[in-house]
Each structure stands twice: as C-alpha cells, then as structure tokens.
Write an enzyme that holds these catalytic residues in place. Structure first.
Site, PDB file in Angstrom:
ATOM      1  N   MET A  80       0.832  -1.208   0.000  1.00  0.00           N
ATOM      2  CA  MET A  80       0.000   0.000   0.000  1.00  0.00           C
ATOM      3  C   MET A  80       0.867   1.259   0.000  1.00  0.00           C
ATOM      4  O   MET A  80       0.393   2.346  -0.332  1.00  0.00           O
ATOM      5  CB  MET A  80      -0.902   0.034   1.224  1.00  0.00           C
ATOM      6  CG  MET A  80      -2.162  -0.777   1.078  1.00  0.00           C
ATOM      7  SD  MET A  80      -3.338  -0.344   2.381  1.00  0.00           S
ATOM      8  CE  MET A  80      -4.662  -1.473   1.990  1.00  0.00           C
ATOM      9  N   HIS A 111      -6.277   1.512   7.502  1.00  0.00           N
ATOM     10  CA  HIS A 111      -5.309   1.582   8.605  1.00  0.00           C
ATOM     11  C   HIS A 111      -5.583   0.469   9.613  1.00  0.00           C
ATOM     12  O   HIS A 111      -5.726   0.726  10.792  1.00  0.00           O
ATOM     13  CB  HIS A 111      -5.433   2.929   9.335  1.00  0.00           C
ATOM     14  CG  HIS A 111      -5.073   4.122   8.519  1.00  0.00           C
ATOM     15  ND1 HIS A 111      -5.415   5.413   8.881  1.00  0.00           N
ATOM     16  CD2 HIS A 111      -4.372   4.223   7.371  1.00  0.00           C
ATOM     17  CE1 HIS A 111      -4.951   6.265   7.974  1.00  0.00           C
ATOM     18  NE2 HIS A 111      -4.321   5.567   7.042  1.00  0.00           N
TER      19      HIS A 111
HETATM   20  P1  FAD Z   1       1.672  -3.144   3.042  1.00  0.00           P
HETATM   21  O1  FAD Z   1       2.172  -1.852   2.527  1.00  0.00           O
HETATM   22  O2  FAD Z   1       0.240  -3.445   2.857  1.00  0.00           O
HETATM   23  O3  FAD Z   1       2.549  -4.300   2.392  1.00  0.00           O
HETATM   24  C1  FAD Z   1       2.282  -5.657   2.647  1.00  0.00           C
HETATM   25  C2  FAD Z   1       2.919  -6.466   1.530  1.00  0.00           C
HETATM   26  O4  FAD Z   1       2.891  -7.857   1.879  1.00  0.00           O
HETATM   27  C3  FAD Z   1       2.212  -6.342   0.199  1.00  0.00           C
HETATM   28  O5  FAD Z   1       3.143  -5.903  -0.760  1.00  0.00           O
HETATM   29  C4  FAD Z   1       1.712  -7.769  -0.101  1.00  0.00           C
HETATM   30  O6  FAD Z   1       1.778  -8.077  -1.475  1.00  0.00           O
HETATM   31  C5  FAD Z   1       2.684  -8.617   0.699  1.00  0.00           C
HETATM   32  N1  FAD Z   1       2.150  -9.932   1.102  1.00  0.00           N
HETATM   33  C6  FAD Z   1       0.998 -10.187   1.769  1.00  0.00           C
HETATM   34  N2  FAD Z   1       0.898 -11.521   2.014  1.00  0.00           N
HETATM   35  C7  FAD Z   1       2.008 -12.109   1.501  1.00  0.00           C
HETATM   36  C8  FAD Z   1       2.498 -13.455   1.459  1.00  0.00           C
HETATM   37  N3  FAD Z   1       1.833 -14.462   2.043  1.00  0.00           N
HETATM   38  N4  FAD Z   1       3.660 -13.697   0.804  1.00  0.00           N
HETATM   39  C9  FAD Z   1       4.364 -12.682   0.236  1.00  0.00           C
HETATM   40  N5  FAD Z   1       3.949 -11.379   0.272  1.00  0.00           N
HETATM   41  C10 FAD Z   1       2.794 -11.101   0.906  1.00  0.00           C
HETATM   42  N6  FAD Z   1      -0.932   5.346   5.892  1.00  0.00           N
HETATM   43  C11 FAD Z   1      -0.420   6.422   6.516  1.00  0.00           C
HETATM   44  O7  FAD Z   1       0.236   6.299   7.546  1.00  0.00           O
HETATM   45  N7  FAD Z   1      -0.612   7.667   6.004  1.00  0.00           N
HETATM   46  C12 FAD Z   1      -1.360   7.893   4.901  1.00  0.00           C
HETATM   47  O8  FAD Z   1      -1.489   9.031   4.467  1.00  0.00           O
HETATM   48  C13 FAD Z   1      -1.947   6.776   4.261  1.00  0.00           C
HETATM   49  N8  FAD Z   1      -2.724   6.944   3.179  1.00  0.00           N
HETATM   50  C14 FAD Z   1      -3.152   5.858   2.486  1.00  0.00           C
HETATM   51  C15 FAD Z   1      -3.854   6.062   1.301  1.00  0.00           C
HETATM   52  C16 FAD Z   1      -4.190   4.974   0.499  1.00  0.00           C
HETATM   53  C17 FAD Z   1      -4.954   5.204  -0.776  1.00  0.00           C
HETATM   54  C18 FAD Z   1      -3.790   3.658   0.888  1.00  0.00           C
HETATM   55  C19 FAD Z   1      -4.076   2.480  -0.002  1.00  0.00           C
HETATM   56  C20 FAD Z   1      -3.142   3.445   2.095  1.00  0.00           C
HETATM   57  C21 FAD Z   1      -2.824   4.543   2.917  1.00  0.00           C
HETATM   58  N9  FAD Z   1      -2.140   4.390   4.118  1.00  0.00           N
HETATM   59  C22 FAD Z   1      -1.669   5.486   4.778  1.00  0.00           C
HETATM   60  C23 FAD Z   1      -1.858   3.065   4.680  1.00  0.00           C
HETATM   61  C24 FAD Z   1      -0.403   2.652   4.385  1.00  0.00           C
HETATM   62  O9  FAD Z   1      -0.209   2.514   3.014  1.00  0.00           O
HETATM   63  C25 FAD Z   1      -0.113   1.388   5.148  1.00  0.00           C
HETATM   64  O10 FAD Z   1      -0.193   1.697   6.534  1.00  0.00           O
HETATM   65  C26 FAD Z   1       1.270   0.816   4.883  1.00  0.00           C
HETATM   66  O11 FAD Z   1       1.495   0.588   3.523  1.00  0.00           O
HETATM   67  C27 FAD Z   1       1.431  -0.482   5.660  1.00  0.00           C
HETATM   68  O12 FAD Z   1       2.712  -1.002   5.409  1.00  0.00           O
HETATM   69  P2  FAD Z   1       3.024  -2.542   5.544  1.00  0.00           P
HETATM   70  O13 FAD Z   1       4.422  -2.746   5.081  1.00  0.00           O
HETATM   71  O14 FAD Z   1       2.694  -3.000   6.911  1.00  0.00           O
HETATM   72  O15 FAD Z   1       1.967  -3.288   4.597  1.00  0.00           O
END
Ligand code: FAD
Length: 517
Positions: free
Chosen positions: A127, A438
C-alpha cells in the site's frame, strides 16, 4: 554459491515489501550487511526503482497500469471508486481506492457492521506505493507504553520515510487554512494545529518525489549484495520445529513452482490481515492472533474556503505540486479523533468547479476505536481465498462508545468546516468500516505473554524463536492517526534486535565462510 542455493538459504527472510518490510531490510543492510536477506512479495515489481510510489509516474497510462497490477485478482472498477465526487457523495457500501482490491467475501458476519471496505494491495511496495504519505506522530493515549524509546524510533522512522513537515507548508492558502483552524481550535486543545508531516521530497528539477518503499529501502539496501528481492512469490508457510523457526515455504505465482527456504529468522510484514493469515496457515495460533482488530471509523467532509483572494500559484516558491497543502488537527484524549485537512489534489475529494488553487478543502476525521478482543479476523481451515491461503472471516462492530465518538467527530467536523468556509456537498459522510485502510492490532505488542498480545516490544512472536511480525498489526493502542510512521518506527526496533542477536544463531547456518554471494 549457485543461483539455486542463493534462493534456498538465508539468514533472514522478510515476507512483504511494504514500508514495514522495507524498514527491516534497510536497518539490517545498514547495521548487518553481512546477513543474507531474502525478501519475498506476492505482488509484482511495478516501478523502477522497485517499491516507488505510483504518483511519481507522470505518464497517466503507466500509472493506471501500475495501479491495476497492484489490485490482485479482482479489478477495483466493479465497485464504487473514490476517484469521483459521486463516489464520496453516494452511500456506496464498498468503496475502493485505485491500487487496492477488496476482501472478496467474509467481510461481514450476521448483523455486525463488518469491514465491507477492507482492502489490500499486492505489489512490491504494498500500500506504500499508493498511500497519501501523511506521517503524524502518535500522541497522548495513542502512544505505546511498552516501547520506552518511541520518540527515538519515530525520529528514525522519519529518516527512513523521508518525512518533512515544511515542504507543503507553503502551498497556496495552506497558511490561511492553518490560521483559521488554530484560531478556532487551539485554545481548547492540548496539541496545536500544525502542518501535516508528509513523506515527500523536492527533487532538483522542482518535482515532488512521494516516498514509497524505494525511499525506505534506500541506497543501503539497493547496494547490499546480500539482499535479494523476489517478487510474484507467495510465502505459504513459516516452517518451525519445536518452537524454532527453520525457514519458509513459498510458491512462485508465475509458474506455480513451490520450494522451501532455510532461514533461522523470519519477519512477516504482510499487512495487518495477511500477517495473521500466514501465521494461522503455519499453525502458529496464539490466542490474540487476529483479535483486537482496529479500523478507525472515518468521516469526511468538504468545504470551499470563504473570503479568499486570488493566489499567485508561484507564490509558494517551493513545491511544483502547488495545489497541495495538508494540515493536521492532532488526536487528543479529550478530542479522540485525528484530523487531516487536505487541499484539493492532496485531498481525497475531487472537485471540478471553478476554483482557486488550494480553495477546496477536504476534511478527513479518523476516530479512536473502542478496542475489543471480539473485533477480529478469523481464518477458515476448509476454505481458501484466491491465493490458496485460509479464507478470512471478519467479526467487527461499532460499540455504543464508537457511535458516541463518531457523533462527536461529525459535530466537530461541521464546526471546523464553518471555521473555514461553506460545505461543498452537505453534511459530513461516514465511510463504511474498512475504508480507513489503517487496520491495526491483529498481531499486537504486549509487555507479557498473557494471551492478549502476539509479540513483545521487539515484535518477536511469543513462544516462537526467530519469528518477528511487522506492520500496523503490531500497534496495540487505539491509534487514531495514520499508522505507517509508527509501524516503521516499531520495525526499526525489531530489526535492531535481529541485528544484535543474529551473529551466533546465523553462523550455524553458514555452509562455509566466504561462500555466499
Ligand atoms: P503493506 O504496505 O500493505 O505491504 C504488505 C505487503 O505484503 C504487500 O506488498 C503484499 O503483497 C505482501 N504480502 C501479503 N501476504 C504475503 C504473502 N503471504 N507472501 C508474500 N507477500 C505477501 N498510511 C499512513 O500512515 N498515512 C497515509 O497518508 C496513508 N494513506 C493511504 C492512502 C491509500 C490510498 C492507501 C491504499 C493506504 C494509505 N495508508 C496510509 C496506509 C499505508 O499505506 C499502510 O499503513 C502501509 O502501507 C502499511 O505497510 P506494511 O508494510 O505493513 O503493509
């Protein structure tokens, strides 16, 4: 070492390449470049460099293609999109943002509210390739008591994400918006209105570069010969023996080939719904797994600024993206909502009337949830999702306390709107649950292993040696602000713990000194 061996053994496996997984790769690359890191993502690489924000793709077609490639098996277009004002004004139950796809089914049980807008991104960068980049720090009751060095970690998270509070501060009318808000709100609040810290930098050619995982990875990861990123590969199981991690099982999603990787340390950073899914699929099922699910109830509103004079768009001098200005009305315990005040193109509310730059303002209020163990994602042992992983079933409801908070948020929003100007589309709109994007709490940090948490303050899963979890799921408080900065900060702590502890455990796995790439 052969290509095959390089992808079959590692010191650390990281599952997921969103900001949280990228933070582990960055800290380990900086502090322990000797460790062999394999990082998997189920989604494809959609940008160069990998993990960049799609907003940096100036060609509309290239951006649309990158978004579509992130939307997993189901295109988002069949649901109501928020790319038009209609999407906001309607009472559509399932809204979806470009670059994300909705949970197919199981998003509601019986007459519970459920999470009809629960969504995911499956692409390198997660995301973080599609987000708004707002990076506020948590305050007051949002803070995490178990993490004593939170402020240092948040500063480190800001370094990794490239956060700046000043860059958009000078956007047209941003100061005017903040002055109006501060005059009306600051006398009654313990945290003042301020510019929203954003993960964005100004390039030499004057363009803005919105941070994605590429920025978090940084040159330290890209230049690390011991780090390998493998896309389009689903991790289907974390392998353990008697409470010790021994590696992962993966499936190449292009050719269906499955293989095992040996590694003594695994970090699961697969988002707040799919991290517990992978643990469940691995028969790692602590009592708190998937519980305490927190999706911030969200209300939006839009106003047109009253009494503003025409602006010279170049007056700001700084960002080329002159239409953006984001202000922040911080969460306080007395006002338990996080307010994001966004001008036009940074706003989620598109508007095509005759307006001045910065003149239409979108207000987004995220409420602190009444956290309950019963709000949870469960997994099915008999049914699978389209990736072949255990199907999700969401149990989620708003309590009386949540309804009261929402009512207060609506009232505050109307009052804040009146400080600024005139409503664009009537009353504030309550988004369907899940719309916050979130999701938190499902692999939460705790001080002790008492069944109410999944991991310790270093994000080590209780009772499984070598297993870390990462991402918004580890946040245990009713955080109302955007969570990514906080989860990146907590990932820094977890990565440092691995960096400290890795030596003895990992040397056992080395076939021979000097043979790895
Ligand atoms: P993610 O970014 O969701 O990444 C998880 C990854 O794991 C993905 O790439 C997925 O493909 C991979 N995955 C899942 N399961 C498996 C598996 N079994 N094997 C291999 N790979 C796997 N947050 C903010 O703090 N501020 C903002 O302004 C904000 N605005 C947003 C606006 C939008 C439109 C969106 C979509 C999100 C927004 N967010 C915002 C939320 C933010 O993007 C997320 O909090 C953040 O990306 C989370 O990071 P993460 O690494 O935990 O997970």
């Amino acid at each position: 070492m052969s290509e095959r061996e390089q992808t079959r053994t590692a010191d650390v496996v990281i599952v997921g390449t969103g900001p949280a997984g990228a933070a582990y790769a960055r800290i380990l690359s900086e502090e322990r470049p000797d460790l062999r890191i394999l990082q998997f993502d189920a989604g494809p690489i959609i940008t160069d460099p990998p993990g960049a924000h799609v907003k940096n793709l100036i060609d509309d077609n290239a951006r649309a293609r990158a978004q579509r490639l992130s939307e997993g098996p189901a295109p988002s277009s069949v649901y109501q999109s928020t790319d038009t004002l209609d999407g906001y004004a309607s009472d559509a139950e399932r809204i979806v943002r470009a670059g994300t796809f909705l949970l197919e089914d199981g998003y509601r049980h019986g007459d519970e509210a459920g999470l009809p807008a629960a969504a995911f991104s499956t692409n390198v960068g997660g995301m973080g390739a599609h987000w708004t980049c707002a990076c506020p720090r948590p305050g007051e009751g949002e803070r995490i008591a178990e993490v004593s060095d939170l402020d240092d970690l948040l500063a480190e998270g800001e370094r990794l994400l490239g956060v700046s509070a000043e860059l958009m501060g000078a956007a047209p009318l941003a100061e005017e918006v903040r002055e109006r808000l501060a005059r009306g709100l600051d006398p009654h609040r313990t945290r003042p209105v301020q510019p929203m810290p954003l993960a964005v930098r100004l390039e030499e050619d004057g363009r803005l570069w919105w941070s994605g995982s590429d920025v978090v990875f940084g040159d330290a990861t890209r230049a690390n010969p011991n780090h390998r990123l493998i896309d389009r590969t689903l991790v289907t199981r974390v392998r353990t023996v008697e409470g010790l991690v021994i590696g992962v099982r993966v499936r190449n999603l292009v050719d269906g080939r499955e293989y095992e990787v040996d590694a003594p340390t695994v970090v699961v950073a697969a988002d707040a719904l799919r991290t517990p899914q992978l643990l469940w699929a691995s028969d790692i099922r602590p009592p708190a797994l998937g519980r305490y699910l927190n999706d911030q109830p969200q209300v939006v509103h839009a106003v047109k600024l009253r009494d503003v004079l025409p602006q010279d768009p170049t007056r700001a001098g700084g960002p080329v993206d002159v239409l953006s200005g984001v202000s922040w009305v911080p969460y306080t315990d007395d006002h338990p909502f996080h307010g994001q005040v966004m001008q036009l193109d940074a706003s989620p509310v598109p508007y095509d009337g005759d307006i001045l730059p910065g003149e239409v303002v979108g207000l987004g209020w995220f409420c602190a949830k009444d956290i309950r163990a019963d709000d949870r994602v469960e997994f099915d042992d008999d049914r699978t999702d389209s990736y072949g992983m255990p199907a999700m079933r969401i149990h989620y409801d708003l309590t009386e306390a949540d309804r009261r908070t929402l009512d207060r948020a609506v009232a505050e929003m109307v009052a804040v709107g009146e400080l600024l100007g005139d409503a664009v589309f009537g009353d504030p709109i309550e988004f369907p649950p899940g719309a916050s994007l979130h999701y938190q709490g499902t692999t939460r940090i705790g001080a002790v292993d008492d069944g109410r948490s999944v991991c310790d303050a270093d994000s080590r899963v209780w009772g499984v040696s070598g297993l870390h979890v990462a991402g918004n799921g580890v946040i245990p408080t009713a955080l109302a602000c955007n969570p990514t900065l906080t989860s990146v900060a907590l990932a820094v702590r977890g990565a440092r713990a691995i960096a400290r502890e890795a030596a003895s455990a990992l040397s056992l796995h080395r076939p021979q000194a000097g043979t790895h790439a």
